[in-house]
Write a protein that holds these residues in place. Structure first.
Motif, PDB file in Angstrom:
ATOM      1  N   ALA A   1     -74.278  -2.456  22.519  1.00 32.24           N
ATOM      2  CA  ALA A   1     -73.805  -1.161  22.995  1.00 32.24           C
ATOM      3  C   ALA A   1     -73.563  -1.249  24.543  1.00 32.24           C
ATOM      4  CB  ALA A   1     -74.683   0.135  22.622  1.00 32.24           C
ATOM      5  N   GLU A   2     -72.450  -0.519  25.107  1.00 34.83           N
ATOM      6  CA  GLU A   2     -72.505  -0.535  26.290  1.00 34.83           C
ATOM      7  C   GLU A   2     -71.475   0.967  26.781  1.00 34.83           C
ATOM      8  OE1 GLU A   2     -69.867  -2.535  29.973  1.00 34.83           O
ATOM      9  OE2 GLU A   2     -69.779  -3.377  28.042  1.00 34.83           O
TER      10      GLU A   2
ATOM     11  N   VAL B   1     -71.635   5.674  20.308  1.00 38.13           N
ATOM     12  CA  VAL B   1     -71.919   4.256  20.711  1.00 38.13           C
ATOM     13  C   VAL B   1     -73.279   3.472  20.240  1.00 38.13           C
ATOM     14  CG1 VAL B   1     -72.188   2.602  22.356  1.00 38.13           C
ATOM     15  CG2 VAL B   1     -70.644   4.277  22.815  1.00 38.13           C
ATOM     16  N   MET B   2     -74.313   4.311  20.385  1.00 35.52           N
ATOM     17  CA  MET B   2     -75.621   3.904  19.898  1.00 35.52           C
ATOM     18  C   MET B   2     -75.864   3.638  18.564  1.00 35.52           C
ATOM     19  SD  MET B   2     -78.132   5.180  22.938  1.00 35.52           S
ATOM     20  CE  MET B   2     -77.448   6.662  23.495  1.00 35.52           C
ATOM     21  N   HIS B   3     -75.326   5.060  18.041  1.00 39.09           N
ATOM     22  CA  HIS B   3     -75.282   5.134  16.346  1.00 39.09           C
ATOM     23  C   HIS B   3     -74.577   3.874  15.782  1.00 39.09           C
ATOM     24  CE1 HIS B   3     -75.857   7.641  12.654  1.00 39.09           C
ATOM     25  NE2 HIS B   3     -74.796   6.817  12.358  1.00 39.09           N
ATOM     26  N   ALA B   4     -73.565   3.589  16.187  1.00 38.49           N
ATOM     27  CA  ALA B   4     -72.696   2.400  15.599  1.00 38.49           C
ATOM     28  C   ALA B   4     -73.434   1.098  15.757  1.00 38.49           C
ATOM     29  CB  ALA B   4     -71.315   2.404  16.230  1.00 38.49           C
TER      30      ALA B   4
ATOM     31  N   LYS C   1     -70.578  -3.736  17.713  1.00 39.63           N
ATOM     32  CA  LYS C   1     -70.519  -3.945  19.033  1.00 39.63           C
ATOM     33  C   LYS C   1     -69.354  -2.783  19.750  1.00 39.63           C
ATOM     34  CE  LYS C   1     -69.811  -7.441  22.775  1.00 39.63           C
ATOM     35  NZ  LYS C   1     -71.230  -7.288  23.173  1.00 39.63           N
ATOM     36  N   ALA C   2     -70.263  -1.818  20.372  1.00 39.67           N
ATOM     37  CA  ALA C   2     -69.381  -0.822  20.765  1.00 39.67           C
ATOM     38  C   ALA C   2     -69.593  -0.494  22.128  1.00 39.67           C
ATOM     39  CB  ALA C   2     -70.216   0.540  19.974  1.00 39.67           C
ATOM     40  N   LEU C   3     -68.361  -0.020  22.709  1.00 38.75           N
ATOM     41  CA  LEU C   3     -67.920   0.294  23.893  1.00 38.75           C
ATOM     42  C   LEU C   3     -67.843   1.782  24.283  1.00 38.75           C
ATOM     43  CD1 LEU C   3     -67.359  -0.310  26.873  1.00 38.75           C
ATOM     44  CD2 LEU C   3     -65.002  -0.960  26.349  1.00 38.75           C
ATOM     45  N   GLY C   4     -68.558   2.401  25.063  1.00 36.48           N
ATOM     46  CA  GLY C   4     -68.032   3.849  25.401  1.00 36.48           C
ATOM     47  C   GLY C   4     -67.678   3.989  26.708  1.00 36.48           C
ATOM     48  N   VAL C   5     -66.765   4.978  26.834  1.00 34.96           N
ATOM     49  CA  VAL C   5     -66.019   5.095  28.523  1.00 34.96           C
ATOM     50  C   VAL C   5     -66.287   6.870  28.466  1.00 34.96           C
ATOM     51  CG1 VAL C   5     -64.623   2.897  28.705  1.00 34.96           C
ATOM     52  CG2 VAL C   5     -63.779   5.259  27.565  1.00 34.96           C
TER      53      VAL C   5
ATOM     54  N   CYS D   1     -66.888   9.310  25.792  1.00 34.14           N
ATOM     55  CA  CYS D   1     -68.163   8.819  24.871  1.00 34.14           C
ATOM     56  C   CYS D   1     -69.327   9.770  25.127  1.00 34.14           C
ATOM     57  CB  CYS D   1     -68.718   7.407  24.923  1.00 34.14           C
ATOM     58  SG  CYS D   1     -69.385   6.922  26.580  1.00 34.14           S
ATOM     59  N   GLY D   2     -69.392  10.787  26.169  1.00 33.58           N
ATOM     60  CA  GLY D   2     -70.139  11.698  26.665  1.00 33.58           C
ATOM     61  C   GLY D   2     -71.736  10.665  27.069  1.00 33.58           C
TER      62      GLY D   2
END
Length: 414
Positions: free
Chosen positions: A234-235, A197-200, A207-211, A191-192
């Protein structure tokens, strides 16, 4: 033979390039668009240590070879560098010169080169490779990427759109292709700094999870999420995508991760993403590709040692086949390589604007690495050596795709 003339012949240089040697020699017009200066014997020693692209890159990174003029333009004037295609006379002269310099002026590879350890594409080695490139300095990336902190191809709605507008458009295009709506769950792998994540979360109520495997990225993203008041939605985690425990996501986005996976590992990669989705969920895979499966590709020494250790590019057909084999029904694909050339042009301009700060932050060799990398990549997209594909797949709900009859993600024209 004088040094400048030999370099000009060796690189089969365009007449609009002038060469200047440390021996006082010159070749090419004085009013040339670009001047390449061989500033010391160590430039030849680096070329002797690794004939071709890597040796030239080492000489440039260390400042023993200099380009005066627009670096992106220089690549267009030089084209592909193939020392193996030289005539026999030039080969012999060059070999003799390089051998002498290698003996009298020995050099070692610059310390900025990456040499990850362990089994290729193991979790530990992938973590080393990602850290080498992304854990440079968040401040440095802020100067190069701009406020969006999006380190992937932007999508320009108009030719004169700003980089920030184009990055917003890219994230929004991904969101619409995935069919995001309020209350959905999104997994963004690789996700950089958390842009998608924040846009979604902010614009779609998702509810977005990035890794990410970059600790610096995860720390920066989590701070930005709190500053924007998005922590309930967001996370971003410092985590390998293979270790995400949750399943049942409505959508998965992979924006710029596939290049790090390796062709042999793509079946397992797409199967892992497939297993994270609910029935009817969509995957949007956005990555750099080679023009076709038949187009020969081997990452050059410069990219492998300095930029993306273990990086690999596949053709769009191979990617779609592996997605299909994993169970996805392919619904849409598009090539947006011209957009990446424009994106890189924006990053080059940002680096030039903040050059002094960048040098102070990461050191002159690292800044020169980035100047070379961005300009060379822009040229690669210009001449169709590399492309950027977005491929959309769906995990069928039985035989139902839950897709619109026609694509509905393009915004109405003004």
């Amino acid at each position: 033979m004088r040094l400048a003339e030999l370099f000009s012949r060796t690189l089969k240089a365009d007449e609009r390039i002038q060469f200047v040697g440390y021996d006082g020699s010159r070749s090419g017009p004085a009013d040339a668009e670009v001047r390449i200066e061989i500033r010391s014997p160590f430039a030849l020693s680096y070329l002797a240590s690794a004939p071709g692209e890597l040796g030239l890159a080492r000489a440039y990174v260390t400042g023993h070879l200099e380009v005066v003029g627009d670096l992106h333009r220089t690549f267009h004037l030089l084209g592909d560098i193939e020392l193996g295609s030289l005539d026999n006379k030039t080969k012999l002269e060059l070999a003799g010169l390089l051998a002498k310099h290698r003996f009298w002026w020995p050099v070692s590879p610059p310390p900025q080169e990456a040499r990850p350890k362990g089994w290729r594409h193991s979790k530990s080695r992938d973590a080393q490779a990602i850290s080498h490139h992304y854990d440079v300095s968040n401040r440095f990336y802020e100067w190069v990427l701009g406020p969006s902190m999006a380190y992937t191809c932007a999508v320009y709605p108009t030719d004169d759109a700003s980089l920030e507008t184009a990055q917003f458009t890219k994230h929004d295009l991904v969101a619409r292709k995935l069919g995001l709506t309020e209350g959905m769950r999104l997994l963004d792998v690789g996700c950089g700094w958390g842009g998608m994540v924040m846009h979604a979360a902010e614009h779609y109520g998702v509810k977005a999870l990035g890794v990410t495997l970059s600790r610096s990225q995860a720390e920066w993203a989590q701070k930005a999420i709190v500053e924007r008041g998005l922590q309930d939605l967001a996370e971003v985690r410092f985590m390998d995508y293979r270790d995400v425990p949750e399943t049942g996501f409505d959508a998965v986005s992979s924006i710029g991760l596939t290049e790090h996976i390796g062709g042999a590992n793509l079946p397992a990669y797409f199967s892992a993403l497939y297993s994270k989705l609910r029935d009817g969920g969509r995957l949007l895979n956005h990555c750099i590709t080679r023009p076709s499966d038949d187009f020969p590709f081997k990452a050059g020494g410069f990219i492998t040692r300095y930029i993306f250790p273990d990086g690999e590019l596949e053709g769009p057909g191979y990617l779609m086949s592996r997605m299909n084999d994993a169970g996805f029904e392919i619904r849409h694909s598009e090539n947006i390589r011209e957009h990446y050339a424009k994106t890189l042009d924006g990053w080059c301009a940002n680096l030039d604007e903040h050059w002094d700060e960048a040098v102070e932050e990461v050191g002159l060799p690292k800044a020169r690495i980035w100047r070379l990398y961005l300009a060379a990549s822009q040229w690669g997209f210009d001449v169709n050596n590399i492309q950027l594909h977005q491929i959309l797949g769906v995990k069928l709900d039985g035989v139902t795709s839950h897709m619109p009859l026609r694509p509905n993600w393009e915004p109405p024209q003004a």
